[in-house]
Design a protein around this motif. Structure first.
Motif, PDB file in Angstrom:
ATOM      1  N   LEU A  31       0.799  -1.339   0.117  1.00 34.90           N
ATOM      2  CA  LEU A  31      -0.036  -0.003  -0.101  1.00 34.90           C
ATOM      3  C   LEU A  31       0.873   1.252  -0.123  1.00 34.90           C
ATOM      4  O   LEU A  31       0.327   1.974  -0.533  1.00 34.90           O
ATOM      5  N   LEU A  32       1.848   1.061   0.707  1.00 34.30           N
ATOM      6  CA  LEU A  32       2.883   2.449   0.718  1.00 34.30           C
ATOM      7  C   LEU A  32       3.316   2.958  -0.507  1.00 34.30           C
ATOM      8  O   LEU A  32       3.203   4.215  -0.688  1.00 34.30           O
ATOM      9  N   PRO A  33       3.605   2.317  -1.703  1.00 33.93           N
ATOM     10  CA  PRO A  33       3.898   2.905  -2.772  1.00 33.93           C
ATOM     11  C   PRO A  33       2.593   3.438  -3.413  1.00 33.93           C
ATOM     12  O   PRO A  33       2.708   4.552  -4.355  1.00 33.93           O
ATOM     13  N   LEU A  34       1.510   3.065  -3.375  1.00 34.60           N
ATOM     14  CA  LEU A  34       0.383   3.437  -3.851  1.00 34.60           C
ATOM     15  C   LEU A  34      -0.031   4.951  -3.180  1.00 34.60           C
ATOM     16  O   LEU A  34      -0.278   5.901  -3.838  1.00 34.60           O
ATOM     17  N   LEU A  35       0.129   5.080  -1.853  1.00 38.62           N
ATOM     18  CA  LEU A  35       0.026   6.353  -1.283  1.00 38.62           C
ATOM     19  C   LEU A  35       1.224   7.456  -1.691  1.00 38.62           C
ATOM     20  O   LEU A  35       0.913   8.450  -1.962  1.00 38.62           O
ATOM     21  N   ALA A  92      -4.191   2.398  -7.534  1.00 40.30           N
ATOM     22  CA  ALA A  92      -4.375   0.990  -7.154  1.00 40.30           C
ATOM     23  C   ALA A  92      -4.727   0.352  -8.479  1.00 40.30           C
ATOM     24  O   ALA A  92      -4.522  -0.921  -8.727  1.00 40.30           O
ATOM     25  N   LEU A  93      -5.730   0.909  -9.306  1.00 41.03           N
ATOM     26  CA  LEU A  93      -6.003   0.223 -10.589  1.00 41.03           C
ATOM     27  C   LEU A  93      -4.853   0.046 -11.459  1.00 41.03           C
ATOM     28  O   LEU A  93      -4.779  -1.247 -12.083  1.00 41.03           O
ATOM     29  N   ILE A 120     -11.219   5.240  -0.390  1.00 41.02           N
ATOM     30  CA  ILE A 120     -10.789   4.530  -1.651  1.00 41.02           C
ATOM     31  C   ILE A 120     -10.612   3.028  -1.282  1.00 41.02           C
ATOM     32  O   ILE A 120      -9.777   2.479  -0.375  1.00 41.02           O
ATOM     33  N   HIS A 121     -11.664   2.397  -1.344  1.00 42.30           N
ATOM     34  CA  HIS A 121     -11.744   0.843  -1.185  1.00 42.30           C
ATOM     35  C   HIS A 121     -10.876   0.093  -2.153  1.00 42.30           C
ATOM     36  O   HIS A 121     -10.848   0.204  -3.394  1.00 42.30           O
ATOM     37  N   ILE A 122      -9.979  -0.732  -1.487  1.00 41.09           N
ATOM     38  CA  ILE A 122      -8.992  -1.478  -2.456  1.00 41.09           C
ATOM     39  C   ILE A 122      -9.073  -2.990  -2.079  1.00 41.09           C
ATOM     40  O   ILE A 122      -8.810  -3.287  -0.946  1.00 41.09           O
ATOM     41  N   GLY A 123      -9.087  -3.828  -3.116  1.00 41.42           N
ATOM     42  CA  GLY A 123      -8.817  -4.987  -2.965  1.00 41.42           C
ATOM     43  C   GLY A 123      -8.670  -5.990  -4.160  1.00 41.42           C
ATOM     44  O   GLY A 123      -8.414  -5.278  -5.255  1.00 41.42           O
TER      45      GLY A 123
END
Length: 192
Positions: free
Chosen positions: A33-37, A129-130, A166-169
């Protein structure tokens, strides 16, 4: 002609949010998740104010919020259908990042531009994320606009607002393409 990034162009031409209710396990680890942030934090930010912050909501936190939505919604007189919809958004989630608009005092940068920057962070995180292969969706809902709920259950300061969850999965099914805007109806060309 400029040297185009064809992979990025193809992604932007075909990007599609995934309904949050269809996102399953696994979800990004903290390391994933950190790289996405980091990508999201590269958003336009006039004055380098960083008028936003991230709150990562893991499964237990989402479950707590689902219960809080029900009790707060009943007390606040929210329509039962709206309570159920908001409850399900949290209850069915496995990971969401709450982007908080946290404006900073500035003589140069209007509050409106700081709001735009927070919205841009939401879109940047969604796209990060996408593009990284996750399913993702940007949601809000009545609880995100309720100052008392935000203060008591989300820990927001009085000057802060939720820009989005932002929901991520993991995508469990691919949604069909949806109609897109008619550019001729929404575009004006000014030549002089």
């Amino acid at each position: 002609m400029p040297n185009a990034n064809t992979s990025a162009i193809e992604f932007l031409q075909t990007r599609r949010s995934r309904p949050a209710k269809t996102l399953g396990l696994p979800v990004p680890t903290r390391d994933a998740l950190l790289p996405l942030l980091e990508m999201a934090a590269r958003t336009p930010d006039h004055g380098k104010l960083e008028p936003w912050r991230f709150v990562v909501l893991e499964r237990a936190a989402l479950q707590r919020l689902a219960a809080a939505v029900t009790s707060h919604g009943d007390t606040a007189g929210i329509h039962p259908d709206k309570i159920t919809k908001m409850h399900n958004q949290f209850a069915m989630g496995h990971l969401a990042v709450m982007v908080v608009e946290s404006p900073k005092p500035s003589a140069k940068i209007p509050a409106r531009e700081q709001t735009y920057s927070a919205g841009a962070v939401c879109l940047a995180l969604l796209n990060a994320a996408l593009a990284s292969g996750w399913g993702a969706n940007w949601l809000s809902g009545w609880a995100s606009h309720d100052p008392q709920f935000c203060a008591n259950h989300l820990g927001l300061a009085p000057h802060e607002r939720v820009a989005g969850f932002i929901h991520i999965g993991t995508e469990t099914n691919t949604p069909p393409e949806r109609p897109r805007p008619d550019l001729t109806a929404i575009t004006t060309w000014i030549e002089a």
